[in-house]
Scaffold this active site. Structure first.
Site, PDB file in Angstrom:
ATOM      1  N   LYS D 173       0.859  -1.183   0.000  1.00 42.29           N
ATOM      2  CA  LYS D 173       0.000   0.000   0.000  1.00 42.29           C
ATOM      3  C   LYS D 173       0.890   1.226   0.000  1.00 42.29           C
ATOM      4  O   LYS D 173       1.373   1.666   1.048  1.00 42.29           O
ATOM      5  CB  LYS D 173      -0.924   0.024   1.224  1.00 42.29           C
ATOM      6  N   GLU D 176      -1.063   7.364  -1.131  1.00 43.65           N
ATOM      7  CA  GLU D 176      -2.099   7.746  -2.091  1.00 43.65           C
ATOM      8  C   GLU D 176      -1.829   9.143  -2.662  1.00 43.65           C
ATOM      9  O   GLU D 176      -2.558   9.602  -3.541  1.00 43.65           O
ATOM     10  CB  GLU D 176      -3.491   7.659  -1.439  1.00 43.65           C
ATOM     11  N   ARG D 177      -0.767   9.809  -2.185  1.00 40.73           N
ATOM     12  CA  ARG D 177      -0.439  11.144  -2.714  1.00 40.73           C
ATOM     13  C   ARG D 177       0.245  11.048  -4.084  1.00 40.73           C
ATOM     14  O   ARG D 177       0.073  11.912  -4.924  1.00 40.73           O
ATOM     15  CB  ARG D 177       0.536  11.862  -1.763  1.00 40.73           C
ATOM     16  N   SER D 226       5.629   8.565   9.454  1.00 42.32           N
ATOM     17  CA  SER D 226       5.876   9.413  10.618  1.00 42.32           C
ATOM     18  C   SER D 226       5.829   8.573  11.896  1.00 42.32           C
ATOM     19  O   SER D 226       5.257   7.482  11.927  1.00 42.32           O
ATOM     20  CB  SER D 226       4.825  10.508  10.688  1.00 42.32           C
ATOM     21  N   CYS D 281      13.411  11.733   5.459  1.00 44.55           N
ATOM     22  CA  CYS D 281      13.617  11.349   6.864  1.00 44.55           C
ATOM     23  C   CYS D 281      15.100  11.369   7.211  1.00 44.55           C
ATOM     24  O   CYS D 281      15.471  11.223   8.366  1.00 44.55           O
ATOM     25  CB  CYS D 281      13.005   9.991   7.165  1.00 44.55           C
TER      26      CYS D 281
END
Lengths: 498, 498, 498, 498
Positions: D173, D176-177, D226, D281
């Site tokens: 998955k 979705e951006r 995050s 990150c």
């Protein structure tokens, strides 16, 4: 009157006195024992003993073999004072140095304790459909080790604990100069439960070495000594089609960068150059100063320290340096010094005239320091194996590395600096097997391996540590497929692939 | 009229025709090309090319070097038909067999792709207080490989991809019998981005081999061929103080247990004994039947299959077996057969009279099967390298293992059984480097290593796989300590330990 | 009158008697000691002790830490009789069984001795141009272990020796049922030189466990016990964001193939099912017979042996089986038996009525054997943890594997066969972490790791062996590049790659 | 009008449009596509697809699985321009940055090619007399990965290539951006020969994530995102008894020592802080200057460079920095800046007012630089994920390390120095998973593993590299002993040991 030192064969001391040789106390020059030199029959007996012990030892599970090593470590520790006295008496080194040597030897025993982990092969399920494959590291059989006088306790422990933990049996020929401690240690191994015949010790000279190499039962030969002999042994073993690792001489350079703390450097060099009277294959014998400023300052710091060296019998632990191993070696070192002066080296401290009161017949020589030595001088090119440090002056790190890389030896080296980049350039480019960054004697710990480059080592696998397991075993590759009852296999004339 | 096959030096084809030698198509007996034989100058040029390419290649990050291998694999796959035709034309093997060979060679290229993982050294923080140590596997420099006619594509790929991925540059001397495919493959490597001079290919005979071994620039020698030459090369390289791995001949036994499915066994043996006309160092040439019942039944099954073998030119993929490599080799095999009959072996199928219509001048010989061969016969003792399978009868597995262990060779072996215990006894006790359990040709996959025992391999490290990385690198051990500004270090005269 | 068993905190025995709990001798049913149950303050004190000991211990070189383990192994061996008596007195198992347990625990200490080898990180020169990278396995800090009653000596030794050798400090909460031997062992570790506070031992129940898990100082939790508690602990530790490995229950099946030697199988099953009164997470509790013929014959062989089991106090080494740990456990096992009979299992031997003369209050129960047990019965589905073996009958190996794979547990399993193919199919397909091929209790040796699949283990890393080193360390990846003085670096806004 | 982006299930694009969400081009603010959000049925279908593909894939030999990866690497390289355009269009990053990202992702594919080597288990002959043991790393089954928007190509490639090479099948998955590039890449994998169903891609939000975690078929969960979500996922997966690795946020400090070359440092910081608009990150967001002199000089060098940053659409490769991912994120970053000013930070460059001509609706914000930030400020404590660099001033390296160690995150860090001792102190003491020495973005190469410490990673095994193989496999330990026909085994009631 003096003691006879015999061979250890099949768990028994075997003392044929047909041929013997004196063992000296280098601090007094007196004979302290006589060592039996093995006849052809004795060598054959030792090999035969190892051969007979082999099948049962090979089939003993590695974890059970390791139990002997655990107990052996314990006995070495319990008896370290006796061992160190034996080392010091026959070799001459000071007791604290002997202790350092033994401690490093015990490390190798610890490494050998880990054999169940180290012997692991690799397993692959489904290298092809329903085919598995794995590798095993099986023992070779009977293997031999030939070790030098300068580390009579440690170097044998580089070899045989690893070799026998791999399932081999061993014939060890230690130096006939200081044979007592190795025999004592071998007895401790037996007390620790090592079956008779797994480790055999014989004394002798070139004939014994040759017989060991030539005997068809011996499967592999490990040697540590000087380069000419290492090369000879490597060729002879290879001529017999055997695997061999032969470690030879050294001329170890220390590079002193302008950013180094010279007090630290001087202290480090004192130990690395004069410890054990310079009789170490990892001793620093060349200090490469980057720039005259560094060289001048270094000489200023070293000179008083070399002059103040406490030289005397190794049994007195206040001494920093003992005698050389033989009077012949002392004379040879003296000649090196004389020759260097003749060839134009600047002598800063000349140790040749040293006399130790009460030990006038001992094989002593004082610490010697040269400045402005150049690469064409014999004292630069050859291994002196004595307490002689020479300073060579160069202009840059690049020049220092090139100098080192041109030398025939490539055993150890070291750089003194605070600078990350200098250390990285040095460790990457220098053609030397063991590199110290601010570590003057970069002898690898037991779980890394020991070995020089160029003419400091013949063979491909290094001594002790991981490489030793590969050296003392033969790889066996097994491919396995179980037939299924129903399916009939066709013939495959072409070469099998996935 | 026929083509001249030149050398590949520094990325250019170099064709000095001062000395040439005919390359035959063994299926027709006709000369299909002439190969240039390198002069002393040409060899020196190849070595010099490798030497010049070395520094830049050594300093290329392994992950970047690997990119060449990825592309090279792709090009090999895209061009496999061309390569296999070259193999078949000059070697004689059938196309499907050539494809099998090439596939296994490509596997070695895949292994070499993984070099960033394989080159990892070991890092230890705090080997002593504030001292770290690590090992690096640095390249050797220029290394050489000498490869045989029987796997002209695969065996070179055992060597140079691993060697150059380790950072070395390479001089390859393939067999002068079938040199075309190796040159073609080398060009594919260049198309894949291999810098000029990293891989050089030269052709020649014993003189070229000797020059390679003797040249001081060459750091290591890998050889695959017959045992007498392997031994000679091993000695000569060692005499020069070099590391060497030299793989020699074989006499591979298959043990057939009473519980084995004989249909499967017969099928497996047909491929393993007659595939590639028996010219494989992993071919099965001895079937050891446990008990007469097994032997009789096995002969019954093998006889019709050997008689029905489809022999003919390798270019026709319906054939199962092609010709031998030379007419001399065919005559030698014929003599072995004659001698065996003379010495009392029972010939079941005699392939000597075979003539292939339309290929009367080809170097063909038919499949041959012997029963009741005994260990004293030459056909048992020597490597025939032809399509000859002999059956030896013994009474027990123990006897079979003892038989195998007495043979001078120890390359490959195999057992056919369903029984776990038999397979374990066999794989544990047999003194052979590669063991198959119901796998007739136990050639290890590329990520395990290939090597025989006894006189089938001289050296300690096996070919390809993990061992090849160790063979093509030198271990460097680095010990690092950074000085703390405040603390002054004292001198340590004794040997450093924890 | 009876002894109070305290906590070991910072090297001192801390006996707050505010809350205590009886410790029983299961062979007599008498209270033999009282164990102090830690208050919240005591737990905090133990954690704090470990925290304070951490920095110095972390910075001690691994090879020096290992010296403690070597001496510890020696002291364990010297004191094995005392330890085994403590085990037997509080747990009930026979002395020979306690010795077996301790021997396996000592193996884990041996593994921990090898920590310098095991902690090695990976070093890569030139991951990019002039960039080196390496990994280190650094300790976590303070870690906790919670261990079960059934192996009071061994299971703690699975955990803390490896954990502390990695540089951590430890808080251990052993079972409060048999806490004496673990305390005794901890004192031996201190005598061996373990610094105060590196290992702390506290007793208690669920509150203590929860406090350990919840405390922010604790970095990791290892647990061995039943599945419900393992799951609870895994969830709770994870809820706190911690790493956790929690080993739970088992229902270990042995598959008996028609080709197995049933005498051997029966003997093997007797030990594996009834040894330690079935209180082992690796005990065989289900025998899966392939075919009725095998089942009938197996029952015939097992019945008289179960009936003849020598049951009695563990202190008498002639006994084969001792009591259960508590009277509650005995009652629970009895209920399982009753329920099984009710659900239609065929009871062959019913051990419930056993009374040991002179030990009428001991928690004894006799060996029990069921035939024709089906997968829907409770006695099949649940872990009994008593001397109960059930026979399930299936028609094929495939069915046996499917049966095992459907069970919620997947700890250990075993197949009895002579057939290579059956063993391979089984070991490949069975969803169980530890597989024996003719090895009834396939507890991996200490240098392999221990762990079940499915609901027998929560977490990804197994206990002891190589996995334990990874569990007890954090990987640190270091990338290093030294700036060259002359070259100025440009800015790279894009993501860095080769 | 705009495209609908569907799911990839069992090799087919599945576009249920029941629920969709806009995908924006951040450079224009316009909707560029709509992504289908998976319903419960769709998720179940994807899991089922993976489950059905599993058995055949698991049984495919690793070397054959690897062939897909080799071809996949090739296709990624051939199509890199298309992929980078997709990345840039939906994520906003400049094309050169997208290329860097993809190159690092391809490295992970290369690592996965080496799976035959990486999957090797350990084999031990004679763990006891005639008992052999080995380990296998078997696949888990179906595993899931959840990946973030900021590296839409690379982070998925951290996970699934390694996972499926280990024999698992995968449900991914992605964010979705920016879902387009991952789908495109998945199709390339299929073209490379990946069987249908081995890799499935579904889009969705928290519901989809939860369903994946909760489904019993899913055996393991890998997450990157995050910290709050990482923590939630770790807890939820653990609550279900599953293994999980969840990588979270970061606040990466760069320490600038007085001996560092500040020109180099400023250049390095510009890329590390503002590259990809700070949305990495591993971005450096805190510069820790040792001493005011360093801080002042650093600010002087950084200020003009930050002011001169070329900001604009990523499709124009002259730009150095693109927009943020969403307008919400831009507003959040603006608020952070405002709050910092309010809390007393000294703003050197304020990027909030930046408007890009022609792209007024794009989600742009300018580079921002703060001085004199203190640890109590929100902008220091929290992850901004925008182009904001803050300078913190401390007096010593020790203070810098203590500062870093107090921060809740411990992902990456870096030191700029020439000094070996400073680098060693730093790399040893800093509680951060990835450490750079003069390497501003110390993302480990693919053959080392990626992972932070403290609240930057939940779990024990790191992402990609060696750890990923352990994460995506279950260890199976097999102990094997073959019965000898003659010898009958006795019963062993005690625990088995050597």
């Amino acid at each position: 009157m003096s003691e006879y030192i015999g061979h250890l064969i099949n768990g028994e001391i075997h003392s044929d006195k047909s041929q013997t040789q004196a063992v000296y106390n280098p601090a007094t020059g007196a004979v302290c024992a006589n060592v039996c030199m093995a006849s052809q029959e004795t060598v054959a007996m030792a090999i035969s003993s190892a051969k007979q012990a082999y099948p049962a030892w090979r089939n003993t599970p590695p974890a059970m073999r390791a139990q002997v090593m655990y107990r052996f470590k314990q006995r070495l520790e319990e008896n370290q004072d006796i061992i160190c006295e034996l080392i010091s008496r026959e070799h001459g080194k000071v007791l604290s140095d002997a202790k350092g040597e033994l401690a490093r030897g015990i490390e190798n025993v610890e490494f050998a304790c880990g054999i169940p982990e180290l012997l692991k092969g690799e397993h692959s399920r489904n290298v092809g459909r329903d085919i598995d494959a794995w590798s095993e590291l099986q023992p070779l059989g009977v293997v031999a080790g030939i070790t030098p006088f300068n580390f009579p306790a440690m170097v044998p422990l580089w070899m045989w604990p690893s070799a026998i933990m791999c399932g081999n049996t061993f014939v060890l020929k230690p130096s006939e100069r200081d044979p007592s401690c190795v025999l004592y240690i071998a007895k401790l191994a037996e007390e620790a439960g090592l079956p008779k015949g797994v480790l055999n010790v014989i004394h002798g000279g070139a004939d014994v070495v040759n017989q060991l190499i030539d005997d068809d039962t011996i499967q592999a030969v490990s040697f540590v000594g000087s380069t000419p002999i290492a090369e000879t042994i490597y060729k002879r073993a290879s001529e017999k089609g055997k695997r061999c690792q032969a470690l030879g001489g050294a001329k170890n350079h220390a590079v002193i960068m302008p950013d180094a703390d010279l007090d630290n450097v001087a202290n480090a060099l004192m130990g690395a150059a004069y410890g054990s009277c310079g009789q170490r294959c990892m001793a620093i014998s060349v200090a490469v100063a980057i720039g005259d400023k560094v060289a001048d300052a270094l000489i200023d710091k070293l000179k008083p320290q070399v002059e103040a060296l406490k030289v005397g019998p190794g049994s007195d632990d206040r001494n920093e340096m003992g005698p050389l191993i033989t009077s012949a070696q002392r004379d040879k070192v003296s000649q090196f010094v004389a020759q260097a002066i003749e060839q134009g080296a600047e002598v800063i401290v000349d140790g040749r005239e040293l006399v130790i009161a009460g030990h006038e017949s001992g094989f002593f020589i004082g610490g010697t320091l040269f400045d402005k030595v150049t690469p064409d001088m014999d004292i630069y090119q050859q291994e002196v194996f004595g307490p002689v440090l020479v300073v060579v002056r160069v202009d840059s790190l690049e020049e220092a590395v090139a100098l080192i890389n041109r030398h025939e030896y490539g055993n150890g080296t070291c750089i003194f600096t605070r600078d990350g980049q200098a250390s990285r350039y040095f460790s990457d480019q220098v053609m030397v097997g063991m590199v110290g960054i601010n570590v003057p004697l970069p002898v690898p710990v037991s779980y890394h391996s020991f070995g020089g480059w160029k003419r400091s080592l013949f063979g491909d696998l290094h001594a002790y540590g991981p490489d030793s397991v590969r050296f003392y075993t033969r790889r066996k590759a097994i491919s396995q497929r179980w037939p299924s009852g129903e399916v009939k296999d066709g013939t495959l004339f072409s070469f099998p692939s996935l």
